[in-house]
Design a protein around this motif. Structure first.
Motif, short mmCIF file in Angstrom:
data_model
loop_
_atom_site.label_atom_id
_atom_site.label_comp_id
_atom_site.label_asym_id
_atom_site.label_seq_id
_atom_site.Cartn_x
_atom_site.Cartn_y
_atom_site.Cartn_z
N GLU A 31 0.84 -1.21 0.00
CA GLU A 31 0.00 0.00 0.00
C GLU A 31 0.87 1.26 0.00
OE1 GLU A 31 -3.54 2.10 2.69
OE2 GLU A 31 -3.03 -0.03 2.96
N ALA A 32 1.94 1.23 0.80
CA ALA A 32 2.84 2.39 0.87
C ALA A 32 3.61 2.58 -0.43
CB ALA A 32 3.81 2.24 2.04
N TYR A 33 4.06 1.48 -1.02
CA TYR A 33 4.79 1.56 -2.28
C TYR A 33 3.88 2.05 -3.41
CZ TYR A 33 9.13 -0.58 -0.71
OH TYR A 33 10.33 -0.83 -0.08
N THR A 34 2.64 1.59 -3.41
CA THR A 34 1.70 2.02 -4.43
C THR A 34 1.38 3.51 -4.28
OG1 THR A 34 0.71 -0.20 -4.51
CG2 THR A 34 -0.58 1.61 -5.41
N ALA A 35 1.26 3.97 -3.04
CA ALA A 35 0.99 5.39 -2.80
C ALA A 35 2.16 6.25 -3.27
CB ALA A 35 0.72 5.62 -1.31
N LEU A 36 3.38 5.79 -3.00
CA LEU A 36 4.56 6.53 -3.45
C LEU A 36 4.63 6.57 -4.97
CD1 LEU A 36 7.15 8.01 -2.52
CD2 LEU A 36 8.34 5.81 -2.70
N ALA A 37 4.32 5.44 -5.59
CA ALA A 37 4.33 5.37 -7.06
C ALA A 37 3.30 6.32 -7.65
CB ALA A 37 4.06 3.94 -7.51
N GLU A 38 2.15 6.41 -7.03
CA GLU A 38 1.11 7.32 -7.52
C GLU A 38 1.52 8.77 -7.30
OE1 GLU A 38 -2.46 6.12 -5.55
OE2 GLU A 38 -2.73 4.33 -6.81
N GLN A 39 2.15 9.06 -6.18
CA GLN A 39 2.57 10.43 -5.87
C GLN A 39 3.56 10.97 -6.89
OE1 GLN A 39 4.45 10.81 -2.02
NE2 GLN A 39 4.97 12.97 -2.33
N TYR A 40 4.51 10.12 -7.31
CA TYR A 40 5.57 10.57 -8.21
C TYR A 40 5.43 10.02 -9.63
CZ TYR A 40 8.31 12.51 -4.33
OH TYR A 40 8.74 13.25 -3.27
N SER A 41 4.33 9.36 -9.92
CA SER A 41 4.14 8.73 -11.25
C SER A 41 5.28 7.77 -11.57
CB SER A 41 4.03 9.81 -12.34
OG SER A 41 2.95 10.66 -12.12
N LEU A 42 5.58 6.89 -10.62
CA LEU A 42 6.68 5.95 -10.77
C LEU A 42 6.20 4.63 -11.35
CD1 LEU A 42 8.24 6.47 -7.22
CD2 LEU A 42 8.94 7.59 -9.35
N GLY A 43 7.11 3.96 -12.03
CA GLY A 43 6.86 2.60 -12.47
C GLY A 43 7.38 1.61 -11.44
N PHE A 44 7.08 0.33 -11.65
CA PHE A 44 7.60 -0.75 -10.81
C PHE A 44 8.55 -1.62 -11.63
CE2 PHE A 44 3.66 -1.13 -7.81
CZ PHE A 44 4.16 -0.10 -7.03
N GLU A 45 9.57 -2.13 -10.96
CA GLU A 45 10.34 -3.25 -11.52
C GLU A 45 10.25 -4.39 -10.51
OE1 GLU A 45 13.66 -2.78 -14.13
OE2 GLU A 45 14.89 -4.10 -12.85
N TYR A 46 9.55 -5.44 -10.89
CA TYR A 46 9.29 -6.55 -9.99
C TYR A 46 10.56 -7.38 -9.78
CZ TYR A 46 4.57 -5.15 -11.26
OH TYR A 46 3.45 -4.42 -11.50
N ASN A 47 10.93 -7.54 -8.50
CA ASN A 47 12.14 -8.29 -8.16
C ASN A 47 11.83 -9.57 -7.38
OD1 ASN A 47 15.16 -6.29 -7.79
ND2 ASN A 47 13.53 -6.10 -9.31
N ASP A 48 10.57 -9.95 -7.35
CA ASP A 48 10.19 -11.16 -6.63
C ASP A 48 10.52 -12.43 -7.41
OD1 ASP A 48 8.35 -8.84 -6.37
OD2 ASP A 48 7.50 -10.00 -4.72
N PHE A 49 10.51 -12.34 -8.72
CA PHE A 49 10.38 -13.53 -9.54
C PHE A 49 11.70 -14.09 -10.07
CE2 PHE A 49 6.43 -11.07 -9.83
CZ PHE A 49 5.56 -12.01 -9.27
N PHE A 50 12.82 -13.71 -9.41
CA PHE A 50 14.07 -14.40 -9.73
C PHE A 50 14.45 -15.37 -8.60
CE2 PHE A 50 15.53 -10.00 -8.43
CZ PHE A 50 15.95 -10.33 -7.15
N GLU A 51 13.59 -15.48 -7.59
CA GLU A 51 13.86 -16.39 -6.48
C GLU A 51 13.47 -17.82 -6.86
OE1 GLU A 51 15.35 -15.68 -3.78
OE2 GLU A 51 15.32 -13.48 -3.79
N PRO A 52 14.43 -18.76 -6.89
CA PRO A 52 14.11 -20.14 -7.30
C PRO A 52 13.02 -20.78 -6.45
CG PRO A 52 16.49 -19.81 -7.21
CD PRO A 52 15.86 -18.59 -6.60
N GLN A 53 13.03 -20.49 -5.13
CA GLN A 53 12.04 -21.11 -4.25
C GLN A 53 10.62 -20.70 -4.65
OE1 GLN A 53 14.70 -19.38 -3.28
NE2 GLN A 53 15.98 -20.84 -2.15
N LEU A 54 10.44 -19.44 -5.03
CA LEU A 54 9.12 -18.99 -5.46
C LEU A 54 8.76 -19.59 -6.81
CD1 LEU A 54 6.65 -17.20 -4.94
CD2 LEU A 54 7.86 -15.32 -6.06
N LEU A 55 9.71 -19.66 -7.72
CA LEU A 55 9.44 -20.21 -9.05
C LEU A 55 9.07 -21.69 -8.99
CD1 LEU A 55 12.34 -18.49 -11.05
CD2 LEU A 55 9.90 -17.90 -11.09
N ASP A 56 9.54 -22.39 -7.94
CA ASP A 56 9.24 -23.81 -7.79
C ASP A 56 8.02 -24.07 -6.90
OD1 ASP A 56 11.20 -24.81 -9.45
OD2 ASP A 56 12.71 -24.95 -7.87
#
Length: 275
Positions: A31-56
């Protein structure tokens, strides 16, 4: 001199239709990250999906994807950092090469589901072996093939290759030159990695400028990859941003590759103060 103040920087996005600054979201404080992104018109770069444990973990992976999908982010705006742990898509071992490509293909599939515009992968060259002609030629052939396969997998996505341990820009230039007929391929310059290579930033910008599509920004003391907030290390950011402007790269997207809201806010203020 920094090429433009942050206010003009953000206003210019409405003209070119591209989010020029991105941050890494954290699902624990989304929620805080989304609010900051909206405040400054920022994009996201998702860093969750290089974790092998999550991919498996099919269940956990699906849950994480749905969390981000629920945000209703604009299509074709954000980026995703592709898998990289222990991946060697140019390995002499067929099994390792196949599994590396499989992980990279997972990244492309997830990015497509999230409506991203691009996926970033590491170049992976080992500088200790770069002088070996056989090693280098195999890297070039296999990486050209891998990037081509990934581009063909999803025609809506761009694919960027990032410098990590490379000590010169020439290998990335040669890879990009081989793929220059493919408009959706580009180079991501990680400025911190570039500075750790102890090279001349001007050489990197001049060599790669026709292909640079994305930047990763964080600070360090020119010894280790510390991922500090901008201004907290020893990188001469006036020199860096001056080079970006000089080579016509002012509208290329930039990720603040920094974890933590306070460090991100500090980095945004640092950009805002530069004149």
């Amino acid at each position: 001199m920094y090429f433009v103040c942050l206010t003009d920087f953000l206003l210019s996005q409405k003209t070119v239709g591209v989010t020029m600054i991105e941050i890494i979201p954290n699902t624990q404080e989304l929620e805080a990250y989304t609010a900051l992104a909206e405040q400054y018109s920022l994009g996201f770069e998702y860093n969750d999906f290089f974790e092998p444990q999550l991919l498996d973990d099919p269940v956990g992976l699906e849950e994480r994807i749905k969390i981000y999908q629920s945000l209703g982010r604009p299509q074709g705006l954000d980026t995703l950092h592709g898998a990289f742990y222990d991946l060697v898509p140019f390995s002499w071992d067929d099994g390792i090469r196949r599994h590396s490509l499989y992980r990279m293909q997972q990244s492309v599939e997830i990015a497509g589901r999230l409506g991203c515009r691009a996926v970033i992968f590491h170049a992976g060259l080992n500088p200790k072996f770069m002088k070996g002609k056989r090693y280098y030629s195999n890297w070039l052939e296999c990486m050209t093939d891998a990037m081509s396969r990934l581009l063909a997998q999803d025609s809506s996505l761009e694919i960027y290759c990032e410098n990590v341990l490379e000590t010169t820009p020439e290998p990335l230039h040669e890879l990009a030159d081989r793929l220059k007929g493919e408009k959706r391929f580009g180079i991501c310059v990680d400025v911190a990695h570039m500075m750790l290579a102890k090279g001349d930033p001007e050489e990197w910008f001049q060599t790669l400028s026709p292909y640079i599509r994305h930047f990763h920004l964080n600070d360090n003391h020119l010894e280790t990859d510390d991922h500090l907030a901008l201004g907290r290390g020893s990188i001469d950011w006036r020199l860096i941003f001056g080079g970006i402007k000089c080579h016509g790269l002012g509208e290329v997207s930039q990720l603040l590759e920094i974890n933590g809201l306070e460090k991100i806010r500090e980095s945004l203020k640092f950009l805002e103060k530069m004149e």
